[in-house]
Scaffold this motif. Structure first.
Motif, PDB file in Angstrom:
ATOM      1  N   ARG A  91       0.836  -1.214   0.000  1.00 16.48           N
ATOM      2  CA  ARG A  91       0.000   0.000   0.000  1.00 16.48           C
ATOM      3  C   ARG A  91       0.868   1.260   0.000  1.00 16.48           C
ATOM      4  N   SER A  95       0.928   4.092  -2.898  1.00 19.88           N
ATOM      5  CA  SER A  95       0.695   5.493  -2.556  1.00 19.88           C
ATOM      6  C   SER A  95       1.824   6.395  -3.057  1.00 19.88           C
ATOM      7  N   LYS A  98       2.291   5.254  -7.470  1.00 20.87           N
ATOM      8  CA  LYS A  98       1.078   5.225  -8.303  1.00 20.87           C
ATOM      9  C   LYS A  98       1.198   4.306  -9.533  1.00 20.87           C
ATOM     10  N   ASN A 117      -6.361   2.471  -4.354  1.00 24.06           N
ATOM     11  CA  ASN A 117      -5.902   3.821  -4.715  1.00 24.06           C
ATOM     12  C   ASN A 117      -5.626   3.980  -6.207  1.00 24.06           C
TER      13      ASN A 117
END
Length: 145
Positions: A91, A95, A98, A117
């Motif tokens: 994660r 973040s 991308k 995300n």
């Protein structure tokens, strides 16, 4: 890429011949451990002509492998058992960088995908790893060689 937050000299050792490793360690388990399975995935990535890298921050967030092709990065996390959980290290990478796609590769469990995300996280067994990377243009197709 951020030298203040990431470790740049962290090293990991892998065996290209796990039989030799097992003989030296005198370990001949019927089921692979997490480290041996990670080693196996590393050798498969090398066979695909990739140069896997390891990513870890000073705050200890880590991703087992990161491969790069054509300016795109694909993080790869290795687990013995696939689930639908995306760990904190993966994660954190998503973040920060991308990526369009991330991969969690496992020995057992059901394949699938999940959005995190804006990133398509693919849960694959080893056999699906080649297909996924070839489909994303990261690895050459058999006919292209």
């Amino acid at each position: 890429t951020n030298k203040r937050k990431e470790l740049v000299k962290q090293r990991r050792a892998y065996f290209l011949d796990t039989g030799l490793r097992n003989a030296i360690a005198r370990e001949f388990d019927k089921e692979p451990t997490g480290h041996l399975f990670e080693n196996y995935v590393m050798t498969e990535l090398l066979k695909m002509g990739l140069e896997p890298r390891y990513w870890r921050t000073k705050s200890k967030a880590e991703v087992d492998f990161v491969i790069e092709r054509g300016g795109d990065v694909v993080p790869i996390e290795v687990k013995l058992q696939l689930g639908r959980k995306v760990g904190s290290g993966l994660r954190s990478f998503i973040s920060s960088y991308k990526p369009d796609t991330a991969i969690v590769v496992g020995l057992k469990g059901e394949e699938g995908s999940k959005g995190v995300n804006g990133c398509d996280v693919r849960f694959l067994r080893v056999a699906g790893l080649w297909r996924e990377l070839a489909g994303k243009g990261v690895v050459e197709h058999e006919g292209d060689r």
